[in-house]
Design a protein around this motif. Structure first.
Motif, PDB file in Angstrom:
ATOM      1  N   ALA A 210       0.806  -1.213   0.000  1.00 10.37           N
ATOM      2  CA  ALA A 210       0.000   0.000   0.000  1.00 10.37           C
ATOM      3  C   ALA A 210       0.843   1.269   0.000  1.00 10.37           C
ATOM      4  N   SER A 211       2.203   1.156  -0.024  1.00  8.30           N
ATOM      5  CA  SER A 211       3.042   2.345   0.027  1.00  8.30           C
ATOM      6  C   SER A 211       3.524   2.703  -1.374  1.00  8.30           C
ATOM      7  N   PRO A 212       3.783   3.987  -1.634  1.00  2.00           N
ATOM      8  CA  PRO A 212       4.287   4.387  -2.951  1.00  2.00           C
ATOM      9  C   PRO A 212       5.647   3.759  -3.221  1.00  2.00           C
ATOM     10  N   GLY A 213       6.008   3.680  -4.500  1.00  2.00           N
ATOM     11  CA  GLY A 213       7.259   3.055  -4.884  1.00  2.00           C
ATOM     12  C   GLY A 213       8.456   3.936  -4.604  1.00  2.00           C
ATOM     13  N   GLU A 214       9.625   3.292  -4.543  1.00  2.00           N
ATOM     14  CA  GLU A 214      10.884   3.990  -4.330  1.00  2.00           C
ATOM     15  C   GLU A 214      11.940   3.324  -5.194  1.00  2.00           C
ATOM     16  N   HIS A 240       6.406  14.973  -9.266  1.00  2.00           N
ATOM     17  CA  HIS A 240       5.787  14.977  -7.946  1.00  2.00           C
ATOM     18  C   HIS A 240       6.583  14.206  -6.905  1.00  2.00           C
ATOM     19  N   GLY A 241       7.646  13.493  -7.313  1.00  2.00           N
ATOM     20  CA  GLY A 241       8.401  12.687  -6.359  1.00  2.00           C
ATOM     21  C   GLY A 241       9.518  13.462  -5.700  1.00  2.00           C
ATOM     22  N   ASP A 242      10.178  12.810  -4.770  1.00  2.00           N
ATOM     23  CA  ASP A 242      11.320  13.378  -4.069  1.00  2.00           C
ATOM     24  C   ASP A 242      12.588  12.760  -4.648  1.00  2.00           C
ATOM     25  N   LEU A 243      13.475  13.605  -5.162  1.00  3.45           N
ATOM     26  CA  LEU A 243      14.718  13.156  -5.764  1.00  3.45           C
ATOM     27  C   LEU A 243      15.858  13.432  -4.799  1.00  3.45           C
ATOM     28  N   LEU A 244      16.600  12.382  -4.435  1.00  2.00           N
ATOM     29  CA  LEU A 244      17.687  12.498  -3.467  1.00  2.00           C
ATOM     30  C   LEU A 244      18.974  11.933  -4.066  1.00  2.00           C
ATOM     31  N   MET A 245      20.098  12.369  -3.523  1.00  2.00           N
ATOM     32  CA  MET A 245      21.386  11.943  -4.055  1.00  2.00           C
ATOM     33  C   MET A 245      22.408  11.900  -2.923  1.00  2.00           C
ATOM     34  N   ARG A 246      23.337  10.943  -3.003  1.00  2.00           N
ATOM     35  CA  ARG A 246      24.469  10.874  -2.082  1.00  2.00           C
ATOM     36  C   ARG A 246      25.707  10.468  -2.863  1.00  2.00           C
ATOM     37  N   SER A 247      26.893  10.733  -2.290  1.00  2.00           N
ATOM     38  CA  SER A 247      28.131  10.442  -3.019  1.00  2.00           C
ATOM     39  C   SER A 247      29.246  10.133  -2.036  1.00  2.00           C
ATOM     40  N   LYS A 277      18.248   8.296  -5.431  1.00  2.00           N
ATOM     41  CA  LYS A 277      17.030   7.689  -4.880  1.00  2.00           C
ATOM     42  C   LYS A 277      15.840   8.564  -5.290  1.00  2.00           C
ATOM     43  N   TYR A 278      14.754   7.904  -5.729  1.00  2.00           N
ATOM     44  CA  TYR A 278      13.545   8.640  -6.127  1.00  2.00           C
ATOM     45  C   TYR A 278      12.346   8.032  -5.416  1.00  2.00           C
ATOM     46  N   ARG A 279      11.587   8.874  -4.725  1.00  2.00           N
ATOM     47  CA  ARG A 279      10.407   8.434  -3.979  1.00  2.00           C
ATOM     48  C   ARG A 279       9.149   8.983  -4.637  1.00  2.00           C
ATOM     49  N   LEU A 280       8.251   8.071  -5.002  1.00  2.00           N
ATOM     50  CA  LEU A 280       6.958   8.481  -5.543  1.00  2.00           C
ATOM     51  C   LEU A 280       6.034   8.865  -4.396  1.00  2.00           C
ATOM     52  N   LYS A 281       5.135   9.814  -4.649  1.00  2.00           N
ATOM     53  CA  LYS A 281       4.205  10.277  -3.620  1.00  2.00           C
ATOM     54  C   LYS A 281       2.827   9.657  -3.739  1.00  2.00           C
ATOM     55  N   SER A 282       2.577   8.931  -4.814  1.00  2.00           N
ATOM     56  CA  SER A 282       1.251   8.359  -5.029  1.00  2.00           C
ATOM     57  C   SER A 282       1.389   6.977  -5.645  1.00  2.00           C
ATOM     58  N   LEU A 283       0.415   6.109  -5.305  1.00  2.00           N
ATOM     59  CA  LEU A 283       0.414   4.761  -5.866  1.00  2.00           C
ATOM     60  C   LEU A 283       0.152   4.762  -7.367  1.00  2.00           C
ATOM     61  N   SER A 284      -0.508   5.795  -7.849  1.00  2.00           N
ATOM     62  CA  SER A 284      -0.881   5.835  -9.268  1.00  2.00           C
ATOM     63  C   SER A 284       0.241   6.360 -10.152  1.00  2.00           C
ATOM     64  N   GLU A 285       1.341   6.811  -9.556  1.00  2.00           N
ATOM     65  CA  GLU A 285       2.418   7.413 -10.340  1.00  2.00           C
ATOM     66  C   GLU A 285       3.511   6.387 -10.638  1.00  2.00           C
ATOM     67  N   THR A 286       4.166   6.586 -11.761  1.00  2.00           N
ATOM     68  CA  THR A 286       5.267   5.716 -12.159  1.00  2.00           C
ATOM     69  C   THR A 286       6.395   6.561 -12.747  1.00  2.00           C
ATOM     70  N   ILE A 287       7.583   5.994 -12.819  1.00  2.00           N
ATOM     71  CA  ILE A 287       8.702   6.618 -13.522  1.00  2.00           C
ATOM     72  C   ILE A 287       9.231   5.621 -14.537  1.00  2.00           C
ATOM     73  N   ARG A 288       9.633   6.124 -15.689  1.00  2.00           N
ATOM     74  CA  ARG A 288      10.116   5.283 -16.780  1.00  2.00           C
ATOM     75  C   ARG A 288      11.611   5.418 -17.026  1.00  2.00           C
TER      76      ARG A 288
END
Length: 494
Positions: A210-214, A240-247, A277-288
């Motif tokens: 039930a959680s959005p994808g990551e 709409h997602g959260d884009l994060l980065m580390r190095s 790292k990319y976090r989606l905020k909704s179950l209906s959203e996807t990234i390609r």
């Protein structure tokens, strides 16, 4: 696998392709002289190696049951031999001598049999009365090992590779999970979470349905530290997602790495290794697709192994001499390079360019200069390299080094000869370099070396004495400077 879904049944049907088993090895050959003895007619004869052991055991079991029950035994048929149970045990068989290893058939190891095999996987939905059947999902290479219904959807766990799909009644699919194991053997619900069991190697995991994808990318190696520009995310969740980065500086994420931080629109400095790292905020959203613009930090270029010497000219210059400059360079990021050569005249403190701006050499490691453009003397030459052609003036990096000092001397030493009784006094003087040696001969004979008065050729002016032979008529004398320039001087002795 089979499960109930939407007032019907959902069924997984697989077409497996298992490898064929190897043929059994042939029985060992026994020589005639080593055959076991024939039936000797004693009470244990039926149990010797030439009888049907299985049949004898079954007969023994039947007779024992009959005797224990107290019922008469079954009438023996003509093909049954009477059995006796108080007989002596059969004598042991003589050991069979094995053949030589060369005579034995080769051992064939059993081929590994994949318990799930490979093949085509299908998922069908059918009505309870079996009148309606249609295919929801098909794979030409994966097989379905487990199904778990979820409303109008069904979760399908597969093998080759181990993946978890959510298949909808409208025949669409979404890949939710891919295991590092070979087989995803079972899927089921544990409350609101999915639980999956994997094998090869074994693992049990819970997934939140039930959680959005990551999405977490692999660790990228850029080769050098650099900058990441604005990251492009394609898909319905791209805005709409959260884009994060580390190095970090190592390929393994350790304590030296930064934490995941928001990736902004402006270029951001990162280490050699980095991860997204990319976090989606909704179950209906996807990234390609995610595209990461990256530029490595400009790496400095270094000049090494500089050498310079005066050599014979290859293009017929008037003085037959060239100055050959050679060098190597370390250029880690393979930038296009440009060189400039400077020289410092004798007695001057100013460096002057050798080449015009348009004629500066590029991507070379050897330069020959005709020496005729330089007067005699000791020169300092300096080489400068820049990667401006690849990085522009604002980010270009330069490096300079001096060559060993170059002596240009085309004039031989000047010699003075004076007779002093039975001796000849000589003096050799060179304006550009030191006198290195001197020789004489009489009447065209062989050249003989001379030693200066102080015993050592160590300056630009040297002098000495030569004892005259009694019958000599002409004496020839020559001296050499550091560039082997020389001239013959003669004096008449009669």
């Amino acid at each position: 696998s089979i499960a109930e879904m939407d007032k019907g049944l959902v069924v997984a049907v697989n077409s497996r392709r298992l490898g064929s088993s190897p043929p059994p090895p042939p029985p060992p050959q026994v020589k005639d002289s080593q055959k076991p003895p024939e039936d000797r007619g004693d009470e244990g004869g039926d149990f010797e190696s030439g009888t049907d052991l299985k049949k004898a055991v079954e007969d023994l079991e039947s007779k024992l049951v009959t005797q224990i029950a107290g019922t008469p035994a079954k009438e023996e048929t003509p093909d049954m031999k009477p059995q006796s149970f108080d007989a002596k045990p059969a004598p042991p068989l003589p050991p069979v001598k094995s053949e030589s290893p060369a005579a034995q058939p080769p051992a064939i190891p059993a081929a590994y049999q994949d318990p799930f095999g490979k093949g085509e996987g299908n998922v069908f939905w059918m009505s309870m009365d079996g009148m309606i059947v249609y295919r929801l999902w098909y794979s030409p290479s994966s097989i379905v090992l487990s199904l778990a219904p979820d409303g109008d959807n069904v979760w399908a766990a597969t093998s080759n590779p181990a993946r978890l799909y959510r298949i909808s009644k409208d025949e669409s699919e979404r890949l939710f999970y891919e295991s590092t194991s070979k087989d995803l053997s079972i899927v089921n619900f544990l409350g609101k979470q999915l639980i999956v069991g994997a094998s090869n190697p074994a693992s049990v995991s819970t997934l939140s349905a039930a959680s959005p994808g990551e999405y977490v990318s692999k660790v990228y190696d850029a080769g050098f530290p650099g900058k990441v520009g604005r990251i492009e995310v394609t898909g319905s969740g791209g805005d709409h997602g959260d884009l994060l980065m580390r190095s970090g500086a190592t390929s393994d994420v350790d304590s030296g790495w930064t934490d995941f931080r928001p990736a902004g629109a402006a270029p951001q400095a990162v280490g050699r290794f980095f991860q997204i790292k990319y976090r989606l905020k909704s179950l209906s959203e996807t990234i390609r697709r995610i595209r990461i613009p990256y530029r490595v930090q400009n790496q400095p270029t270094r000049l090494i192994n500089l050498s310079a010497d005066v050599v014979r000219s290859q293009d017929g210059s008037p003085d037959q001499k060239d100055i050959r400059f050679q060098w190597d360079v370390t250029n880690l990021d393979n930038d296009a390079l440009q060189y400039q050569l400077f020289y410092q005249p004798p007695g001057s403190k100013t460096l002057l360019p050798v080449f015009d701006a348009a004629d500066q050499p590029r991507s070379v490691k050897t330069v020959n200069l005709p020496s005729e453009q330089f007067s005699d003397g000791v020169y300092r030459f300096r080489l400068t390299v820049t990667d401006e052609p690849a990085n522009g003036a604002s980010e270009a990096l330069n490096h300079s080094m001096d060559f060993p000092l170059i002596l240009l001397d085309r004039t031989p030493p000047v010699v003075e000869l004076k007779r002093d009784g039975a001796e000849i006094r000589w003096q050799a003087t060179d304006a550009a370099s030191r006198v290195t040696r001197a020789e004489y001969r009489t009447d065209g004979g062989s050249w003989m070396s001379v030693v200066p008065d102080d015993g050592l050729f160590d300056s630009g002016q040297e002098s000495g004495r030569i004892a005259l032979p009694a019958a000599a008529a002409v004496l020839d004398f020559r001296s050499f400077d550091e560039r082997e320039n020389s001239r013959i001087y003669s004096i008449n002795l009669k």
